[in-house]
Scaffold this motif. Structure first.
Motif, mmCIF file in Angstrom:
data_model
loop_
_atom_site.group_PDB
_atom_site.id
_atom_site.type_symbol
_atom_site.label_atom_id
_atom_site.label_comp_id
_atom_site.label_asym_id
_atom_site.label_seq_id
_atom_site.Cartn_x
_atom_site.Cartn_y
_atom_site.Cartn_z
ATOM 1 N N LEU A 240 -61.125 64.360 -16.178
ATOM 2 C CA LEU A 240 -61.272 65.740 -15.729
ATOM 3 C C LEU A 240 -60.494 65.935 -14.432
ATOM 4 C CD1 LEU A 240 -62.551 68.540 -15.946
ATOM 5 C CD2 LEU A 240 -64.591 67.622 -14.829
ATOM 6 N N ILE A 241 -59.519 66.846 -14.448
ATOM 7 C CA ILE A 241 -58.668 67.104 -13.295
ATOM 8 C C ILE A 241 -58.818 68.568 -12.892
ATOM 9 C CG2 ILE A 241 -56.306 67.160 -12.413
ATOM 10 C CD1 ILE A 241 -55.613 64.979 -14.425
ATOM 11 N N PHE A 242 -59.161 68.792 -11.619
ATOM 12 C CA PHE A 242 -59.233 70.142 -11.060
ATOM 13 C C PHE A 242 -57.976 70.391 -10.233
ATOM 14 C CE2 PHE A 242 -63.635 68.906 -11.727
ATOM 15 C CZ PHE A 242 -64.157 70.023 -12.359
ATOM 16 N N VAL A 243 -57.266 71.447 -10.587
ATOM 17 C CA VAL A 243 -56.062 71.828 -9.844
ATOM 18 C C VAL A 243 -56.437 73.014 -8.974
ATOM 19 C CG1 VAL A 243 -53.650 72.492 -9.999
ATOM 20 C CG2 VAL A 243 -54.651 71.014 -11.758
ATOM 21 N N HIS A 244 -56.414 72.816 -7.670
ATOM 22 C CA HIS A 244 -56.888 73.851 -6.756
ATOM 23 C C HIS A 244 -55.784 74.859 -6.437
ATOM 24 C CE1 HIS A 244 -60.901 72.147 -5.684
ATOM 25 N NE2 HIS A 244 -60.345 71.060 -6.226
ATOM 26 N N SER A 245 -56.137 75.857 -5.683
ATOM 27 C CA SER A 245 -55.237 76.975 -5.407
ATOM 28 C C SER A 245 -53.910 76.477 -4.859
ATOM 29 C CB SER A 245 -55.878 77.912 -4.383
ATOM 30 O OG SER A 245 -57.117 78.380 -4.847
ATOM 31 N N GLY A 246 -52.841 77.156 -5.300
ATOM 32 C CA GLY A 246 -51.521 76.806 -4.811
ATOM 33 C C GLY A 246 -50.472 76.982 -5.878
ATOM 34 N N ILE A 247 -49.212 76.799 -5.493
ATOM 35 C CA ILE A 247 -48.081 76.873 -6.406
ATOM 36 C C ILE A 247 -47.492 75.472 -6.520
ATOM 37 C CG2 ILE A 247 -45.823 77.879 -6.837
ATOM 38 C CD1 ILE A 247 -46.680 80.303 -5.232
ATOM 39 N N TYR A 248 -47.452 74.943 -7.717
ATOM 40 C CA TYR A 248 -46.971 73.595 -7.989
ATOM 41 C C TYR A 248 -45.650 73.726 -8.734
ATOM 42 C CZ TYR A 248 -51.860 72.572 -6.943
ATOM 43 O OH TYR A 248 -53.087 72.490 -6.338
ATOM 44 N N THR A 249 -44.567 73.295 -8.131
ATOM 45 C CA THR A 249 -43.226 73.567 -8.653
ATOM 46 C C THR A 249 -42.552 72.285 -9.104
ATOM 47 O OG1 THR A 249 -43.059 75.425 -7.121
ATOM 48 C CG2 THR A 249 -41.021 74.662 -8.120
ATOM 49 N N ASP A 250 -41.895 72.393 -10.261
ATOM 50 C CA ASP A 250 -41.022 71.348 -10.799
ATOM 51 C C ASP A 250 -41.710 69.994 -10.898
ATOM 52 O OD1 ASP A 250 -38.965 73.104 -11.186
ATOM 53 O OD2 ASP A 250 -38.018 72.705 -9.257
ATOM 54 N N GLU A 251 -42.930 70.005 -11.366
ATOM 55 C CA GLU A 251 -43.589 68.739 -11.685
ATOM 56 C C GLU A 251 -43.382 68.446 -13.171
ATOM 57 O OE1 GLU A 251 -47.144 67.495 -9.977
ATOM 58 O OE2 GLU A 251 -47.432 69.288 -8.749
ATOM 59 N N TRP A 252 -43.215 67.175 -13.473
ATOM 60 C CA TRP A 252 -42.984 66.756 -14.856
ATOM 61 C C TRP A 252 -44.342 66.478 -15.490
ATOM 62 C CZ3 TRP A 252 -37.914 66.314 -16.760
ATOM 63 C CH2 TRP A 252 -36.920 66.524 -15.799
ATOM 64 N N ILE A 253 -44.807 67.439 -16.258
ATOM 65 C CA ILE A 253 -46.155 67.322 -16.816
ATOM 66 C C ILE A 253 -46.036 67.060 -18.315
ATOM 67 C CG2 ILE A 253 -48.393 68.440 -17.074
ATOM 68 C CD1 ILE A 253 -47.703 70.161 -14.653
ATOM 69 N N TYR A 254 -46.073 65.788 -18.658
ATOM 70 C CA TYR A 254 -46.061 65.363 -20.061
ATOM 71 C C TYR A 254 -47.423 64.749 -20.340
ATOM 72 C CZ TYR A 254 -41.087 66.157 -20.818
ATOM 73 O OH TYR A 254 -39.868 66.734 -20.984
ATOM 74 N N ILE A 255 -48.164 65.365 -21.231
ATOM 75 C CA ILE A 255 -49.544 64.947 -21.482
ATOM 76 C C ILE A 255 -49.599 64.207 -22.809
ATOM 77 C CG2 ILE A 255 -51.909 65.748 -21.821
ATOM 78 C CD1 ILE A 255 -51.228 68.143 -20.057
ATOM 79 N N GLU A 256 -50.028 62.959 -22.752
ATOM 80 C CA GLU A 256 -50.144 62.161 -23.977
ATOM 81 C C GLU A 256 -51.478 61.424 -24.020
ATOM 82 O OE1 GLU A 256 -46.847 59.547 -24.025
ATOM 83 O OE2 GLU A 256 -47.182 58.771 -22.003
ATOM 84 N N SER A 257 -52.458 61.974 -23.362
ATOM 85 C CA SER A 257 -53.815 61.431 -23.413
ATOM 86 C C SER A 257 -54.794 62.604 -23.398
ATOM 87 C CB SER A 257 -54.066 60.500 -22.219
ATOM 88 O OG SER A 257 -53.946 61.234 -21.006
ATOM 89 N N PRO A 258 -56.027 62.365 -23.795
ATOM 90 C CA PRO A 258 -56.990 63.482 -23.893
ATOM 91 C C PRO A 258 -57.572 63.894 -22.551
ATOM 92 C CG PRO A 258 -58.006 61.456 -24.626
ATOM 93 C CD PRO A 258 -56.587 61.109 -24.352
ATOM 94 N N ILE A 259 -56.735 64.277 -21.594
ATOM 95 C CA ILE A 259 -57.215 64.691 -20.290
ATOM 96 C C ILE A 259 -57.658 66.156 -20.319
ATOM 97 C CG2 ILE A 259 -55.788 63.010 -19.120
ATOM 98 C CD1 ILE A 259 -54.797 66.596 -18.801
ATOM 99 N N THR A 260 -58.422 66.530 -19.318
ATOM 100 C CA THR A 260 -58.850 67.920 -19.135
ATOM 101 C C THR A 260 -58.344 68.383 -17.778
ATOM 102 O OG1 THR A 260 -60.823 67.662 -20.494
ATOM 103 C CG2 THR A 260 -60.811 69.463 -18.904
ATOM 104 N N MET A 261 -57.541 69.451 -17.773
ATOM 105 C CA MET A 261 -56.967 69.975 -16.546
ATOM 106 C C MET A 261 -57.358 71.445 -16.424
ATOM 107 S SD MET A 261 -52.974 70.070 -15.321
ATOM 108 C CE MET A 261 -52.791 68.349 -15.738
ATOM 109 N N ILE A 262 -58.021 71.769 -15.322
ATOM 110 C CA ILE A 262 -58.538 73.113 -15.174
ATOM 111 C C ILE A 262 -58.292 73.604 -13.751
ATOM 112 C CG2 ILE A 262 -60.854 72.209 -14.644
ATOM 113 C CD1 ILE A 262 -61.987 74.751 -15.972
ATOM 114 N N GLY A 263 -57.929 74.856 -13.621
ATOM 115 C CA GLY A 263 -57.728 75.442 -12.313
ATOM 116 C C GLY A 263 -59.046 75.621 -11.582
ATOM 117 N N ALA A 264 -58.989 75.491 -10.245
ATOM 118 C CA ALA A 264 -60.184 75.650 -9.418
ATOM 119 C C ALA A 264 -59.810 76.508 -8.217
ATOM 120 C CB ALA A 264 -60.718 74.288 -8.974
ATOM 121 N N ALA A 265 -60.358 77.718 -8.180
ATOM 122 C CA ALA A 265 -60.044 78.636 -7.083
ATOM 123 C C ALA A 265 -61.092 79.720 -7.042
ATOM 124 C CB ALA A 265 -58.658 79.235 -7.274
#
Length: 1020
Positions: A240-265
């Protein structure tokens, strides 16, 4: 459109794993530094030895207890580490001594004010707060205070409303006031507790202050999403990954596992967590991410060069083979002109995308291809440059409750074997069609609303298919449904209405099943079939259109069966220009013009239909049309039953034609139909009327109980009548006049009121094996009894006999006098025999200068065939009728079957001028008569319609004496494409206007009291 398919190049992302620092031991000095200042002041002040707030420094009392474990596992410290914490008190057995509670402990547990306890608890972290709740019942209640947990919750997760996570892959925010549990903040905290947090700049602070955050061993903090994805090897990390407020630029996001990513703000979460890429696809889900979850964030692809070809394989969000992630509550944007915002491709790609906003993209919004599937629910898809949703190459998604609107192209586009199940979507205001199907695509569209398109609603072409079931299709600028170029969809159970053009438009070899739809209120035809198209149209309701019901033209075909077509402005069904449809078992009724209209070489089959209650003829055939009309019921028309004119043809067989206001069948102007085995009966005019060069073969028909002649042949016509039975008519059996000829073979003519066969002067007839017997011969009987023949005539029924003219009485060549009036009333006058023909006697009608001695009181009937003199006076009579007098008047009027003209909207002066111009002799106008009420009160039947009486009736009679002729009704219209204001009474060179078409519905209501006031002696 350029290809939007992404390549399946697999690239390993750069992973940065931040090792967790070792947490140092805290010494006593650090603990003292953590003590709040006010607490230290209390301890050092006077009376500190006995103060209850001295508990932090106070040693525990010695007690005799049963042996038990006294240390809590995982005891945590906080900024007030030892305050109020002691080993859990064990249950005391009967062998143990009773323990006295220390005064300080008793004060803390029982007497310390709630506000103070809550203030103390506000310094605790979540684990310490849970342990404090275990001390006693009072602490348990206070430690569960929602305000305490809201503060802790917002400090960790930032949400201003609790984010519930009851099960894997499911997140939703709630209003705390509406939640059924007393403390949703605590419950959400428990559900979200173990997770990694991406919070730029906070990770260093978190790990450099271990004492401040002791007890949060299961939380991890990272500065970038890549670091969080690389930290999956942490022992307590559960994905479980919480991504908090902000602008995230040019990240290489390749998902190959059953992760959970959710915004938090705080506030609107998705708008404050923004993940953007300018070089590559922003998110890529690869094999192994079957149960991954991404939610509550904005995902953008914003390349520097938006049209460069090297962006062809890049998308905002890309889902590849064998993965089924969940995308929830995301805002998805792409400014790339050559790649879609969301691309789902490959076998086994089966995401669940819900509550997302896919808008303002410069290409396709959602692109599903190459056998991909997935579930797409409750999304907002709008203002995309190309299709909102594009399904291609055996893609087969399930799309429910999406709002697809204001697209700069089509709303949904399925082609190249694309499929899909679309349910309860709202598709509107797209620049092209709301839904387009092309090139063997075969979607299923159920219970959607497709409306206000700038072109059409549904467009199926180039061998497209599909099932469109129970949708609402309305208010589109073009046709609601277009089907063309060998396409074969199923259109079933839809409501297609209020289109700015037609309802369903099938052209260019289109096919399809059009079944069970409700099609109404469209500006053009409800269903239009043209250019070799051949659909099956059945069980539809096609009504209240501003144009016709079904329009088949330009070699259109099709099977049209068991539909109900009614109340359309123009013809119920048009068949023209070489078209050959089959119309079977339809109910076509209550139209404002013709029921079924064949013209300009329209052909086809019309069988087993009910055609009734039209303003014009039930069926019209003209200009080379040659349909087969079989086993239909054609009745109740305000005009004729079947009208064949202007070189019309047709095979009219085994039909029942009855109760029409004019002739059951009209044949005129060089038409040559074949009528076999029809039953033509109970008409309010004649049975069959042939005139103006009409021909035709009439064979084995039963013609009976018609108000006028069973067969009237006039004006140079030459039909052939074989083996017909003409009987029980209220006038003549057959009348032939005006230089017409006929061939009569094997007919039976019997029991007609006037007689069997009447031939006017100059008529030559070929006769063979006819049987004319047992007719009532009312004309001959009246002549033999010396009666005036006017006595047996009526409004449009004229006997055929010898008629004369009286020069002494200054009669004109338009007047006629019967033989008995010549002998009695005009004895000794200068008289002249004219001919043997149809007429009624002007002497008996009271229009000549000398009164008729045979007829008694003048009758002043409404219209005559030959009139006496030009108009010379106008007389107005206004009277009030009592209810009894009106009842008597109505009864006698019904007995005489009287009829009237009515047009109360015209002024008296205009009425006079119109009557003089038309050559009418007499007319009675009903003005503002209360009997025209629409409600059924004291109803009576007159001519098949209701006439209503009230207490008093006001009649205004306008009586104009002038010359007049009248012969038979005809329609003012030949084409249903234009509307005229009136029908007319044909009378040679002149015509008499009937009520406007808008009033013809109530024509029987207006046929009221007619000549009765002048024919009877009712006291008024």
């Amino acid at each position: 459109m350029n290809s939007v398919r992404a390549s399946n190049v697999s690239r390993r992302p750069r992973r940065v794993s931040r090792p967790r620092p070792v947490q140092p031991e805290r010494n006593h000095q650090e603990r003292d530094e953590d003590i709040p200042a006010e607490m230290v002041a209390e301890e050092s002040g006077p009376g500190a030895q006995n103060s209850p707030y001295q508990l932090r420094r106070k040693s525990l009392p010695k007690r005799t207890v049963c042996p038990t474990k006294t240390n809590m596992e995982g005891a945590s410290t906080s900024t007030i580490e030892n305050f109020g914490h002691r080993p859990k008190r064990p249950r005391v057995s009967g062998k143990c001594q009773d323990l006295s509670v220390a005064p300080a402990e008793q004060y803390l547990q029982e007497k310390l004010p709630d506000e103070v306890v809550l203030k103390i608890f506000s310094y605790l972290l979540e684990q310490d707060l849970c342990r404090a709740a275990c001390v006693c019942k009072r602490f348990g209640e206070l430690a569960n205070d929602p305000i305490l947990w809201k503060r802790l919750y917002m400090e960790v997760f930032e949400y201003t409303r609790p984010m519930m996570h009851p099960e894997a892959g499911k997140f939703y925010q709630i209003n705390p006031e509406e939640y059924e549990q007393p403390n949703p903040w605590k419950e959400s905290f428990q559900q979200l507790y173990k997770g990694a947090h991406v919070k730029p700049g906070f990770a260093e602070h978190f790990y450099s202050n271990p004492a401040r955050y002791k007890g949060r061993d299961n939380m991890f903090y990272y500065d970038t999403i890549e670091d969080a994805l690389g930290g999956g090897q942490e022992p307590h990390f559960d994905g479980l990954i919480f991504v908090h407020s902000g602008i995230y630029t040019d990240e290489w996001i390749y998902i190959e596992s059953p992760i959970t990513m959710i915004g938090a703000a705080a506030g609107k979460v998705a708008e404050k967590v923004i993940i953007e890429n300018t070089r590559d696809s922003t998110f890529v889900f690869m094999e192994g991410s079957e149960d991954a979850f991404v939610g509550y964030m904005t995902i953008r692809f914003n390349p520097d060069d938006k049209s460069a070809q090297h962006h062809n394989a890049h998308h905002c969000l890309e889902i590849t083979v064998n993965c089924s992630p969940i995308i929830d509550h995301c805002i998805i944007r792409s400014t790339c002109t050559v790649g879609s915002a969301v691309c789902v491709s490959g076998q086994g790609a089966c995401p669940k995308i819900k509550h997302c906003n896919i808008s303002d993209c410069e290409n396709v919004g959602l692109y599903i291809t190459d056998h991909a599937q997935g579930i797409y629910e409750d999304n907002e898809i709008s203002n995309n440059a190309l299709a909102g949703i594009w399904v291609k190459n055996h893609g087969n998604p399930i799309i429910r409750r999406n709002h697809i609107h204001h697209g700069r192209d089509v709303g949904v586009f399925t082609f190249d074997h694309g499929m899909g199940y679309f349910e309860s979507c709202n598709i509107h205001r797209n620049r092209i069609a709301g839904f387009e199907v092309k090139a063997y695509a075969n979607p299923t569209v159920v219970r959607c609303e497709i409306h206000h398109g700038q072109t059409g609603g549904i467009y199926v072409h180039e061998k497209g298919r599909g099932q469109f079931i129970e949708n609402k299709i309305y208010a589109n600028n073009f046709a609601g449904v277009w089907i063309t170029s060998n396409s074969d969809p199923t259109i079933r159970g839809n409501a297609i209405f209020n289109g700015n053009q037609g309802g369903v438009y099938i052209f260019g070899d289109g096919r399809g099943l059009i079944e069970g739809n409700d099609i109404y209120g469209n500006a053009l035809a409800g269903i239009q079939i043209r250019t070799n198209s051949c659909p099956i149209v059945r069980h539809n309701k096609i009504h209240d259109g501003q144009h016709g019901g079904i329009y088949v033209h330009e070699k259109g075909q099709g099977v049209i069966e068991e539909n109900e077509v009614y109340s359309n402005t123009l013809a119920g069904v048009w068949v023209t220009t070489g078209s050959t449809p089959v119309l079977r078992r339809n109910r076509i009724h209550s139209g404002k013009q013709v029921g079924v209209y064949f013209y300009d070489n329209g052909h086809g089959v019309l069988e087993d239909n009910d055609i009734y209650n039209h303003m014009y003829s039930g069926v019209q055939i003209r200009t080379g049309s040659n349909p087969k009309i079989r086993r239909n019921k054609i009745w109740g028309g305000q005009n004729g039953g079947i009208l064949v004119y202007n070189s019309g043809l047709g095979f009219i067989e085994d039909n029942e034609i009855f109760d029409n206001a004019m002739a059951g069948v009209w044949i005129k102007t060089d038409s040559n139909p074949t009528l076999r085995r029809n039953k033509i009966h109970d008409g309010r005019d004649g049975g069959i009327c042939i005139f103006n060069g009409g021909r035709g073969l009439l064979e084995e028909n039963d013609i009976f109980r018609n108000a006028q002649a069973g067969v009237l042949i006039s004006t140079n016509s030459h039909p052939v009548l074989r083996k017909n039975r003409i009987f029980d008519g209220f006038a003549a059996g057959i009348e032939i006049t005006n230089h017409a000829t006929a061939t009569l073979e094997g007919n039976q003519i019997f029991n007609n009121r006037f007689g069997g066969l009447f031939l006017a002067s100059g008529v030559n007839v070929t006769m063979k094996d006819n049987k004319i017997l047992n007719n009532q011969d009312a004309i001959e009987k009246a002549v033999s009894r010396g009666q005036c023949l006017y006595k047996i005539s009526s409004y449009t029924s004229y006997p055929m006999h010898d008629f004369y003219r009286c020069h002494t009485c200054n009669t004109t060549d338009r007047n006629a006098i019967c033989v008995n009036c010549i002998k009695k009333c005009h004895q000794g006058h200068d008289v002249e025999f004219i001919r043997h023909d149809r007429f009624f006697c002007d002497c008996g009608a009271g229009t000549l200068s000398n009164p008729c001695t045979l007829a008694g009181e003048p009758t002043h009937d409404t219209d005559t065939l030959y009139d006496s003199a030009p108009p010379h006076r106008v007389k107005y009579i206004t009277t009030q009728l009592s209810s009894d007098a009106a009842e008597t008047l109505l009864t006698r009027a019904m007995e005489k079957k009287t009829r009237i003209h009515s047009d109360s909207t015209r002024s008296k002066k205009k009425k006079e001028m119109d009557m003089k111009r038309r050559g009418e002799k007499k007319s009675i106008e009903l003005s503002s008569c209360p009997c025209f009420g629409r409600k059924r009160q004291q109803g009576r039947k007159l001519g098949g319609a209701d006439v209503f009486l009230k207490k008093h009736l006001t009649l205004k009679m306008l009586i104009v004496e002038e010359q007049d002729t009248a012969a038979m009704y005809r329609s003012m219209e030949d084409t249903p494409g234009r509307r005229r204001s009136s029908a007319v009474l044909e009378k040679g060179p002149k015509t008499t206007m009937l009520p406007p078409e808008g009033d013809r519905r109530d024509l029987a209501l207006q046929r009221f009291f007619c000549s009765f006031l002048l024919q009877t002696n009712v006291e008024i």
